[in-house]
Design a protein around this motif. Sequence first.
Motif, PDB file in Angstrom:
ATOM      1  N   PRO A   6      -6.865  16.023  -3.841  1.00 47.97           N
ATOM      2  CA  PRO A   6      -5.866  14.924  -5.167  1.00 47.97           C
ATOM      3  C   PRO A   6      -5.914  13.879  -3.183  1.00 47.97           C
ATOM      4  CG  PRO A   6      -5.389  16.789  -5.583  1.00 47.97           C
ATOM      5  CD  PRO A   6      -6.336  17.263  -4.631  1.00 47.97           C
ATOM      6  N   MET A   7      -4.971  14.542  -2.950  1.00 50.33           N
ATOM      7  CA  MET A   7      -5.002  13.620  -1.298  1.00 50.33           C
ATOM      8  C   MET A   7      -5.912  12.504  -0.066  1.00 50.33           C
ATOM      9  SD  MET A   7      -1.992  12.541   0.070  1.00 50.33           S
ATOM     10  CE  MET A   7      -2.866  10.606   0.763  1.00 50.33           C
ATOM     11  N   LEU A   8      -6.993  14.408  -0.644  1.00 48.07           N
ATOM     12  CA  LEU A   8      -8.723  13.312   0.085  1.00 48.07           C
ATOM     13  C   LEU A   8      -8.974  11.883  -1.211  1.00 48.07           C
ATOM     14  CD1 LEU A   8     -10.343  13.548   2.541  1.00 48.07           C
ATOM     15  CD2 LEU A   8     -11.755  15.451   1.163  1.00 48.07           C
ATOM     16  N   LEU A   9      -8.815  12.613  -1.984  1.00 48.46           N
ATOM     17  CA  LEU A   9      -8.857  11.602  -2.906  1.00 48.46           C
ATOM     18  C   LEU A   9      -8.719   9.851  -2.891  1.00 48.46           C
ATOM     19  CD1 LEU A   9     -10.409  13.556  -5.602  1.00 48.46           C
ATOM     20  CD2 LEU A   9     -11.947  12.149  -4.257  1.00 48.46           C
ATOM     21  N   PHE A  10      -7.096  10.133  -2.950  1.00 46.79           N
ATOM     22  CA  PHE A  10      -5.891   8.945  -3.035  1.00 46.79           C
ATOM     23  C   PHE A  10      -6.794   8.206  -1.124  1.00 46.79           C
ATOM     24  CE2 PHE A  10      -2.747   7.183  -1.274  1.00 46.79           C
ATOM     25  CZ  PHE A  10      -2.060   5.883  -2.061  1.00 46.79           C
ATOM     26  N   ALA A  11      -6.510   8.609  -0.135  1.00 46.96           N
ATOM     27  CA  ALA A  11      -7.531   8.592   1.385  1.00 46.96           C
ATOM     28  C   ALA A  11      -7.765   7.607   1.220  1.00 46.96           C
ATOM     29  CB  ALA A  11      -7.032   9.173   2.036  1.00 46.96           C
ATOM     30  N   ALA A  12      -8.958   8.143   0.216  1.00 50.40           N
ATOM     31  CA  ALA A  12     -11.151   7.535   0.481  1.00 50.40           C
ATOM     32  C   ALA A  12     -10.807   6.093  -0.188  1.00 50.40           C
ATOM     33  CB  ALA A  12     -12.145   7.910  -0.909  1.00 50.40           C
ATOM     34  N   LEU A  13      -9.968   5.954  -1.545  1.00 51.89           N
ATOM     35  CA  LEU A  13      -9.370   5.037  -1.669  1.00 51.89           C
ATOM     36  C   LEU A  13      -8.865   4.169  -1.576  1.00 51.89           C
ATOM     37  CD1 LEU A  13      -9.124   6.255  -5.420  1.00 51.89           C
ATOM     38  CD2 LEU A  13     -11.628   5.442  -5.135  1.00 51.89           C
ATOM     39  N   SER A  14      -7.477   4.221  -1.102  1.00 54.38           N
ATOM     40  CA  SER A  14      -7.208   3.196   0.176  1.00 54.38           C
ATOM     41  C   SER A  14      -7.652   2.656   1.438  1.00 54.38           C
ATOM     42  CB  SER A  14      -5.794   4.523   0.519  1.00 54.38           C
ATOM     43  OG  SER A  14      -6.571   4.646   1.754  1.00 54.38           O
ATOM     44  N   LEU A  15      -9.322   2.854   1.283  1.00 59.61           N
ATOM     45  CA  LEU A  15      -9.337   2.076   2.360  1.00 59.61           C
ATOM     46  C   LEU A  15     -10.121   1.264   1.574  1.00 59.61           C
ATOM     47  CD1 LEU A  15     -12.230   5.302   3.669  1.00 59.61           C
ATOM     48  CD2 LEU A  15      -9.945   3.954   4.403  1.00 59.61           C
ATOM     49  N   CYS A  16     -10.436   0.860   0.392  1.00 55.41           N
ATOM     50  CA  CYS A  16     -10.987  -0.331   0.271  1.00 55.41           C
ATOM     51  C   CYS A  16      -9.693  -1.449  -0.118  1.00 55.41           C
ATOM     52  CB  CYS A  16     -10.904  -0.210  -1.806  1.00 55.41           C
ATOM     53  SG  CYS A  16     -11.866   0.697  -1.944  1.00 55.41           S
ATOM     54  N   ALA A  17      -8.204  -0.944  -0.089  1.00 60.21           N
ATOM     55  CA  ALA A  17      -7.413  -1.696   0.797  1.00 60.21           C
ATOM     56  C   ALA A  17      -7.125  -2.805   1.517  1.00 60.21           C
ATOM     57  CB  ALA A  17      -6.062  -1.275   0.890  1.00 60.21           C
ATOM     58  N   ILE A  18      -7.677  -2.116   2.902  1.00 59.48           N
ATOM     59  CA  ILE A  18      -7.823  -2.900   4.380  1.00 59.48           C
ATOM     60  C   ILE A  18      -8.842  -3.955   4.550  1.00 59.48           C
ATOM     61  CG2 ILE A  18      -8.732  -1.850   6.658  1.00 59.48           C
ATOM     62  CD1 ILE A  18      -7.732   0.721   6.455  1.00 59.48           C
ATOM     63  N   PRO A  19      -9.609  -4.448   3.717  1.00 56.86           N
ATOM     64  CA  PRO A  19     -10.192  -5.574   3.520  1.00 56.86           C
ATOM     65  C   PRO A  19      -9.106  -6.903   3.345  1.00 56.86           C
ATOM     66  CG  PRO A  19     -11.669  -3.650   2.875  1.00 56.86           C
ATOM     67  CD  PRO A  19     -10.648  -3.632   2.936  1.00 56.86           C
ATOM     68  N   ARG A  20      -8.719  -6.263   2.649  1.00 55.68           N
ATOM     69  CA  ARG A  20      -7.396  -7.496   1.923  1.00 55.68           C
ATOM     70  C   ARG A  20      -6.280  -7.557   2.445  1.00 55.68           C
ATOM     71  NH1 ARG A  20      -6.559  -6.645  -4.246  1.00 55.68           N
ATOM     72  NH2 ARG A  20      -5.540  -8.833  -3.944  1.00 55.68           N
ATOM     73  N   MET A  21      -6.390  -6.622   3.717  1.00 65.24           N
ATOM     74  CA  MET A  21      -4.562  -6.081   3.962  1.00 65.24           C
ATOM     75  C   MET A  21      -4.177  -8.175   5.270  1.00 65.24           C
ATOM     76  SD  MET A  21      -2.839  -3.240   6.729  1.00 65.24           S
ATOM     77  CE  MET A  21      -3.571  -2.187   5.323  1.00 65.24           C
ATOM     78  N   PRO A  22      -3.162  -7.821   5.080  1.00 63.47           N
ATOM     79  CA  PRO A  22      -3.081  -9.386   6.618  1.00 63.47           C
ATOM     80  C   PRO A  22      -3.217  -8.888   7.356  1.00 63.47           C
ATOM     81  CG  PRO A  22      -1.221  -8.785   4.644  1.00 63.47           C
ATOM     82  CD  PRO A  22      -2.218  -7.854   4.530  1.00 63.47           C
ATOM     83  N   MET A  23      -3.890  -9.746   8.520  1.00 64.66           N
ATOM     84  CA  MET A  23      -4.351  -8.803   9.776  1.00 64.66           C
ATOM     85  C   MET A  23      -2.811  -9.674  10.622  1.00 64.66           C
ATOM     86  SD  MET A  23      -4.562  -6.214  10.279  1.00 64.66           S
ATOM     87  CE  MET A  23      -5.689  -5.200   8.805  1.00 64.66           C
ATOM     88  N   SER A  24      -2.446 -11.040  10.141  1.00 66.49           N
ATOM     89  CA  SER A  24      -1.806 -12.240  10.764  1.00 66.49           C
ATOM     90  C   SER A  24      -1.115 -13.055  10.329  1.00 66.49           C
ATOM     91  CB  SER A  24      -2.839 -13.017  12.422  1.00 66.49           C
ATOM     92  OG  SER A  24      -3.606 -13.954  10.876  1.00 66.49           O
ATOM     93  N   ALA A  25       0.288 -13.640  10.496  1.00 62.47           N
ATOM     94  CA  ALA A  25       0.966 -14.307   9.942  1.00 62.47           C
ATOM     95  C   ALA A  25       0.754 -15.162   9.255  1.00 62.47           C
ATOM     96  CB  ALA A  25       1.704 -15.193  11.315  1.00 62.47           C
ATOM     97  N   LYS A  26      -0.784 -16.199   9.944  1.00 59.08           N
ATOM     98  CA  LYS A  26      -1.242 -16.652   8.386  1.00 59.08           C
ATOM     99  C   LYS A  26      -1.850 -16.256   7.164  1.00 59.08           C
ATOM    100  CE  LYS A  26      -5.015 -20.323   8.855  1.00 59.08           C
ATOM    101  NZ  LYS A  26      -6.099 -20.399   9.750  1.00 59.08           N
ATOM    102  N   GLY A  27      -2.179 -14.828   7.889  1.00 59.87           N
ATOM    103  CA  GLY A  27      -2.515 -13.693   6.326  1.00 59.87           C
ATOM    104  C   GLY A  27      -1.918 -13.524   5.962  1.00 59.87           C
ATOM    105  N   ALA A  28      -0.858 -13.560   6.184  1.00 57.70           N
ATOM    106  CA  ALA A  28       0.625 -13.043   6.090  1.00 57.70           C
ATOM    107  C   ALA A  28       1.396 -13.878   4.454  1.00 57.70           C
ATOM    108  CB  ALA A  28       1.536 -12.350   5.886  1.00 57.70           C
ATOM    109  N   GLY A  29       1.067 -14.771   4.296  1.00 57.74           N
ATOM    110  CA  GLY A  29       1.268 -16.055   3.321  1.00 57.74           C
ATOM    111  C   GLY A  29       0.733 -16.060   2.504  1.00 57.74           C
ATOM    112  N   ASP A  30       1.469 -15.451   1.249  1.00 60.23           N
ATOM    113  CA  ASP A  30       0.792 -15.434   0.035  1.00 60.23           C
ATOM    114  C   ASP A  30       1.718 -14.923  -0.285  1.00 60.23           C
ATOM    115  OD1 ASP A  30       1.290 -12.564  -0.365  1.00 60.23           O
ATOM    116  OD2 ASP A  30       0.593 -12.099   1.346  1.00 60.23           O
ATOM    117  N   SER A  31       1.541 -15.536  -2.025  1.00 56.40           N
ATOM    118  CA  SER A  31       3.010 -15.938  -3.041  1.00 56.40           C
ATOM    119  C   SER A  31       2.096 -15.130  -4.350  1.00 56.40           C
ATOM    120  CB  SER A  31       3.021 -17.451  -3.091  1.00 56.40           C
ATOM    121  OG  SER A  31       1.574 -17.881  -4.066  1.00 56.40           O
ATOM    122  N   ALA A  32       1.010 -13.948  -3.826  1.00 59.70           N
ATOM    123  CA  ALA A  32       0.814 -13.560  -4.904  1.00 59.70           C
ATOM    124  C   ALA A  32       1.697 -12.126  -4.855  1.00 59.70           C
ATOM    125  CB  ALA A  32      -1.205 -13.162  -4.751  1.00 59.70           C
TER     126      ALA A  32
END
Length: 414
Positions: free
Chosen positions: A385-411
């Motif tokens: 279960p932890m391994l499958l969760f970790a594999a699915l969590s990789l999908c969040a990395i392309p959308r993760m903010p990496m700079s102050a400019k990309g962090a300014g979301d209001s969503a």
Amino acid sequence: MAQRSHVQSSFLSSIFSSNLPWGALTLLWLVGLYMRLPILIAPPLAGEIAESLSLGSAAVGALTTVPYVVLALSMMLAVRFARRIGMLRALALALAVVAIGSGARGITLSAPLLFGASVVMGLGLAVMQVTIPALLRDWTPAHLALGSSVYLNGMTVGELIGAGGTRPVVLALAGGSWQVAMLLWSLPALVIVALLVWRLRRRPQRPDETAIPEDAPRRSISLRTARVWLMGVPLAASVGLFMATNAYMSSILDARGEADLLALALLLYNASPLAASLSMLWRGRRWVSRRWPLGLFATLGVLGLAAFLALEGWPALVALVISGFGITLELTLIMALPPCLERGDAVASLTAGMSFVGYCLAFVMPMIGGWLAERFADANLALWPMLLFAALSLCAIPRMPMSAKGAGDSAAIA
């Protein structure tokens, strides 16, 4: 050869540069040392504690998990407290509370008092967790990656010496008394508190170190904010993989007839974070706030653990080390992001939100795995279960903010 010498020379010159804030870096490392050390001195003393207070195995195990649970659940409260009195004051007071709570475990005469002291210690650790990233921008404004790497290296060293040095060194100095051993471990923390107080009194007041006026503008970061989850889910994967692997390694190796490898496997796996933290000190400035290193190391963590489950013998141990190395760097790079994305008390708020999500999910997944392993009598199912969760969590990395400019979301996530 000449290129290698040039790389080593540039690395050493950057480390020993006179422009580095050595005082701040030293304090960050010392404070990081006590982020996990007070929790991990309990397992080596488990036998003596159980015998002295007539505790069962579940109660002894709770001595390690209770502070983590309290830490996770009190994150938001910790942010409010730190905002009210100032980040540096909150850090000094929190470390004092951790030292007193940890030491108080050694003078308790009953199990309720022992767990009460552990709860107090967890509250102090929660405040430390949210204040250190908030202070990085003030203490090391030109060296955010290095500051993050230093305090996380201190945390890694604290984990190693807490788990590995308590019994052979501190318990021996304490004459075999677990109570005295806990008191001895708490004394150095009071020295660090004194250094923090000295820094607070010596320096002029700054916005990050003082209570923020009620009319000062603030950036609200709640659990409904998207980036809290985008950062918290991968954080849960790294924390949960490490916790679950340590918890179930014994049963997995025993099930496939490799119980004789357990001691070596635990040593190699728990030493891999130190190698990872040293790598961060070397290359961290090139990795922080960049997406490809985070994705690479997160993937290594998942693939390494999958290979450990599929292989046997030495190949499995090598895969285990790769997994530990990868998830430690994933954790370090995620924890280094809040000071790069926010300013002031918003750093503490973002750290609290993603840590709350991360630690809560990291506790749930290994429990599901343990239930599955017991239900179907298959030790390997404990990690799936932890391994499958970790594999699915990789999908969040392309959308993760990496700079102050990309962090300014209001969503926000509904």
